[in-house]
Scaffold this motif. Sequence first.
Motif, PDB file in Angstrom:
ATOM      1  N   ALA A 199       4.820  -1.653 -16.637  1.00  0.00           N
ATOM      2  CA  ALA A 199       5.433  -0.322 -16.806  1.00  0.00           C
ATOM      3  C   ALA A 199       5.644   0.350 -15.447  1.00  0.00           C
ATOM      4  O   ALA A 199       6.698   0.942 -15.196  1.00  0.00           O
ATOM      5  CB  ALA A 199       4.543   0.544 -17.697  1.00  0.00           C
ATOM      6  N   GLU A 200       4.663   0.248 -14.554  1.00  0.00           N
ATOM      7  CA  GLU A 200       4.788   0.911 -13.252  1.00  0.00           C
ATOM      8  C   GLU A 200       5.831   0.226 -12.378  1.00  0.00           C
ATOM      9  O   GLU A 200       6.514   0.878 -11.591  1.00  0.00           O
ATOM     10  CB  GLU A 200       3.425   0.960 -12.543  1.00  0.00           C
ATOM     11  CG  GLU A 200       2.425   1.905 -13.205  1.00  0.00           C
ATOM     12  CD  GLU A 200       2.833   3.382 -13.113  1.00  0.00           C
ATOM     13  OE1 GLU A 200       3.924   3.733 -13.600  1.00  0.00           O
ATOM     14  OE2 GLU A 200       2.054   4.177 -12.583  1.00  0.00           O
ATOM     15  N   ILE A 208       4.098   0.077  -5.529  1.00  0.00           N
ATOM     16  CA  ILE A 208       4.102  -0.133  -4.079  1.00  0.00           C
ATOM     17  C   ILE A 208       4.643  -1.520  -3.739  1.00  0.00           C
ATOM     18  O   ILE A 208       5.470  -1.669  -2.850  1.00  0.00           O
ATOM     19  CB  ILE A 208       2.676   0.053  -3.499  1.00  0.00           C
ATOM     20  CG1 ILE A 208       2.184   1.495  -3.737  1.00  0.00           C
ATOM     21  CG2 ILE A 208       2.646  -0.273  -2.011  1.00  0.00           C
ATOM     22  CD1 ILE A 208       0.698   1.687  -3.457  1.00  0.00           C
ATOM     23  N   GLY A 209       4.161  -2.539  -4.426  1.00  0.00           N
ATOM     24  CA  GLY A 209       4.631  -3.891  -4.127  1.00  0.00           C
ATOM     25  C   GLY A 209       3.846  -4.930  -4.899  1.00  0.00           C
ATOM     26  O   GLY A 209       2.937  -4.607  -5.669  1.00  0.00           O
ATOM     27  N   VAL A 214      -0.640 -10.448  -7.380  1.00  0.00           N
ATOM     28  CA  VAL A 214      -1.341  -9.156  -7.323  1.00  0.00           C
ATOM     29  C   VAL A 214      -0.331  -8.002  -7.229  1.00  0.00           C
ATOM     30  O   VAL A 214       0.531  -7.995  -6.355  1.00  0.00           O
ATOM     31  CB  VAL A 214      -2.320  -9.104  -6.124  1.00  0.00           C
ATOM     32  CG1 VAL A 214      -3.152  -7.829  -6.165  1.00  0.00           C
ATOM     33  CG2 VAL A 214      -3.230 -10.328  -6.110  1.00  0.00           C
ATOM     34  N   TYR A 215      -0.463  -7.055  -8.167  1.00  0.00           N
ATOM     35  CA  TYR A 215       0.383  -5.847  -8.184  1.00  0.00           C
ATOM     36  C   TYR A 215      -0.353  -4.724  -7.446  1.00  0.00           C
ATOM     37  O   TYR A 215      -1.567  -4.574  -7.598  1.00  0.00           O
ATOM     38  CB  TYR A 215       0.619  -5.373  -9.617  1.00  0.00           C
ATOM     39  CG  TYR A 215       1.558  -6.232 -10.417  1.00  0.00           C
ATOM     40  CD1 TYR A 215       2.878  -5.862 -10.624  1.00  0.00           C
ATOM     41  CD2 TYR A 215       1.107  -7.420 -11.000  1.00  0.00           C
ATOM     42  CE1 TYR A 215       3.746  -6.638 -11.376  1.00  0.00           C
ATOM     43  CE2 TYR A 215       1.970  -8.215 -11.753  1.00  0.00           C
ATOM     44  CZ  TYR A 215       3.284  -7.818 -11.937  1.00  0.00           C
ATOM     45  OH  TYR A 215       4.130  -8.590 -12.675  1.00  0.00           O
ATOM     46  N   TRP A 216       0.408  -3.904  -6.724  1.00  0.00           N
ATOM     47  CA  TRP A 216      -0.153  -2.770  -5.980  1.00  0.00           C
ATOM     48  C   TRP A 216       0.537  -1.486  -6.422  1.00  0.00           C
ATOM     49  O   TRP A 216       1.760  -1.377  -6.348  1.00  0.00           O
ATOM     50  CB  TRP A 216       0.031  -2.987  -4.474  1.00  0.00           C
ATOM     51  CG  TRP A 216      -0.707  -4.211  -3.991  1.00  0.00           C
ATOM     52  CD1 TRP A 216      -0.241  -5.498  -3.995  1.00  0.00           C
ATOM     53  CD2 TRP A 216      -2.040  -4.270  -3.479  1.00  0.00           C
ATOM     54  NE1 TRP A 216      -1.207  -6.346  -3.504  1.00  0.00           N
ATOM     55  CE2 TRP A 216      -2.317  -5.620  -3.181  1.00  0.00           C
ATOM     56  CE3 TRP A 216      -3.029  -3.307  -3.240  1.00  0.00           C
ATOM     57  CZ2 TRP A 216      -3.545  -6.030  -2.660  1.00  0.00           C
ATOM     58  CZ3 TRP A 216      -4.251  -3.712  -2.714  1.00  0.00           C
ATOM     59  CH2 TRP A 216      -4.499  -5.053  -2.434  1.00  0.00           C
ATOM     60  N   LEU A 217      -0.263  -0.513  -6.893  1.00  0.00           N
ATOM     61  CA  LEU A 217       0.274   0.729  -7.455  1.00  0.00           C
ATOM     62  C   LEU A 217      -0.450   1.923  -6.865  1.00  0.00           C
ATOM     63  O   LEU A 217      -1.638   1.844  -6.558  1.00  0.00           O
ATOM     64  CB  LEU A 217       0.040   0.786  -8.976  1.00  0.00           C
ATOM     65  CG  LEU A 217       0.274  -0.481  -9.792  1.00  0.00           C
ATOM     66  CD1 LEU A 217      -0.276  -0.280 -11.204  1.00  0.00           C
ATOM     67  CD2 LEU A 217       1.770  -0.792  -9.836  1.00  0.00           C
ATOM     68  N   LEU A 324       2.821   8.905  -1.962  1.00  0.00           N
ATOM     69  CA  LEU A 324       2.044   7.829  -1.323  1.00  0.00           C
ATOM     70  C   LEU A 324       2.748   6.485  -1.494  1.00  0.00           C
ATOM     71  O   LEU A 324       2.891   5.714  -0.532  1.00  0.00           O
ATOM     72  CB  LEU A 324       0.634   7.769  -1.938  1.00  0.00           C
ATOM     73  CG  LEU A 324      -0.217   6.591  -1.469  1.00  0.00           C
ATOM     74  CD1 LEU A 324      -0.631   6.767  -0.009  1.00  0.00           C
ATOM     75  CD2 LEU A 324      -1.456   6.420  -2.341  1.00  0.00           C
ATOM     76  N   ALA A 325       3.184   6.204  -2.727  1.00  0.00           N
ATOM     77  CA  ALA A 325       3.861   4.921  -2.988  1.00  0.00           C
ATOM     78  C   ALA A 325       5.060   4.772  -2.062  1.00  0.00           C
ATOM     79  O   ALA A 325       5.291   3.694  -1.499  1.00  0.00           O
ATOM     80  CB  ALA A 325       4.275   4.843  -4.455  1.00  0.00           C
ATOM     81  N   GLY A 326       5.804   5.856  -1.884  1.00  0.00           N
ATOM     82  CA  GLY A 326       6.978   5.820  -1.011  1.00  0.00           C
ATOM     83  C   GLY A 326       6.619   5.449   0.422  1.00  0.00           C
ATOM     84  O   GLY A 326       7.341   4.701   1.083  1.00  0.00           O
ATOM     85  N   LYS A 327       5.459   5.963   0.889  1.00  0.00           N
ATOM     86  CA  LYS A 327       5.061   5.695   2.279  1.00  0.00           C
ATOM     87  C   LYS A 327       4.509   4.275   2.451  1.00  0.00           C
ATOM     88  O   LYS A 327       4.687   3.651   3.493  1.00  0.00           O
ATOM     89  CB  LYS A 327       4.015   6.711   2.706  1.00  0.00           C
ATOM     90  CG  LYS A 327       4.640   8.076   3.003  1.00  0.00           C
ATOM     91  CD  LYS A 327       3.596   9.124   3.279  1.00  0.00           C
ATOM     92  CE  LYS A 327       4.257  10.483   3.468  1.00  0.00           C
ATOM     93  NZ  LYS A 327       3.363  11.587   3.140  1.00  0.00           N
TER      94      LYS A 327
END
Length: 332
Positions: A199-200, A208-209, A214-217, A324-327
Motif C-alpha cells: 500500500a505504501e 522511501i525505496g 527489503v522495503y523502506w518507509l 522525510l520520505a522525500g528527503k
Amino acid sequence: MRSPLNGFRQTTQRIEVRKDPLTGRQCRINIERAKRPKQTRTKMAEFDELIDSSKAKCFFCPKNIEKTTPMFTEGLPNRIWVGKACLFPNLFPFGKYHAVGVFSGNHRLGLNQFTPKLLEDCFKACLRYFGLIRAKHPEIRYWHINWNHMPPGAASIIHPHAQIFADSGPTPYLRELIERSKAYHDNNGGNYWSDLARAEKANKSRFIGKTGSVYWLASFAPQGNREVTAIFSDASSISGLKERGLREFCTGLSSVLKGYHAVGVQSFNMATFSGPCNEDLSDFYLLNAKLISRPDPAPFYTSDNGFMEKFHQEAVIETMPEALAGKLRRYF
Ligand SMILES: [Zn+2]
C-alpha cells in the motif's frame, strides 16, 4: 493564540493526531515545534573535545579492545570477530544473553561513513552469536539487534557499537506486534506487513525505496522523529535471513544513514522486531526494523523524551513523515 512571534496577531498551528494502523498507538505531529527556541547550549567545539578525550581511554578502540572488554563463556570463542567488527558480552547486561558489537576500529564515524560492508560484518557477527546460543539453548528464541548511537540516543560509549540481545520471551512491544499481526490475518486473511509495504509503495508519499527484498518507509504514525520502518518481505525472523537478505538490509540502512546525515541527524536509535527463531510466522508476520532520530549531541540538550513519551506513551513529533520520505528517497 495571539503570538508574540507574530506581533500578537491571532495565529493558528496545525496539530495532526495519527494512529498506527496495527497497534492503534497515537502520536501528535506539530512541525512548528522544530522551531522552538531551546535554552541549552549547543557548542559543537565542546562536543568535539569530548570525542577526542574519550578516544584516549576508549575501551572499544583497537589498542584496548582485547585488554578491556569481557570474553564469552560456555565454550564460545572469547570474542567473535568478522572483519573489523568485534562482538563480546555486555559488561553491564540487562539479560543473560546481552552482547556488544563494535562496528570497526574507528572511534568516530559520520553517519555517511557506515558502508554496507561495515554494517554487514557486524550483523554477520550477530548472526554467528545467535547461532552459537541457539545450539546450546534452543529455548532462547527471540533475537534482537539494536543500536543506540551517541549519548542523546542513550549510548554510554561514543565508539559506534550495536547491542545484541536474546531472550526466551518477546519484549512486550514485540508480543503486541505479533499478536496484532495474527489478529489482522485472522480478520482480513492477509499479512499486515506485506499489505503495508504494498500500500505504501503504491501511495508513494511515505515510500522511501526498496533494496532487494527489503522495503523502506517513513512510518505513518511515528513513535519518534524521522521514524523509518524497514520490512523484510521474505522472513519473519532474523534466523530466516540469508546472506543476500542481510546484505540488502545493510545496503538500505547505509542509505538511510546517508540521508540522516544529509538532514543533520547525528544521534539515533535502531531496533529489529524478529519473530521466534524456530518458527516461520510469515503467513501473518514479517521481520521488521525501525530507526528514529534523537537530539543532536551537545553538552546540554533538550531531550525529545518527556512526560508524553515516558508516561502517556504518546509521541510528540516535529517532522512530517511525508517530508522525510522525500528527503531520504534520493539516497536510494
Ligand atoms: Zn574508541
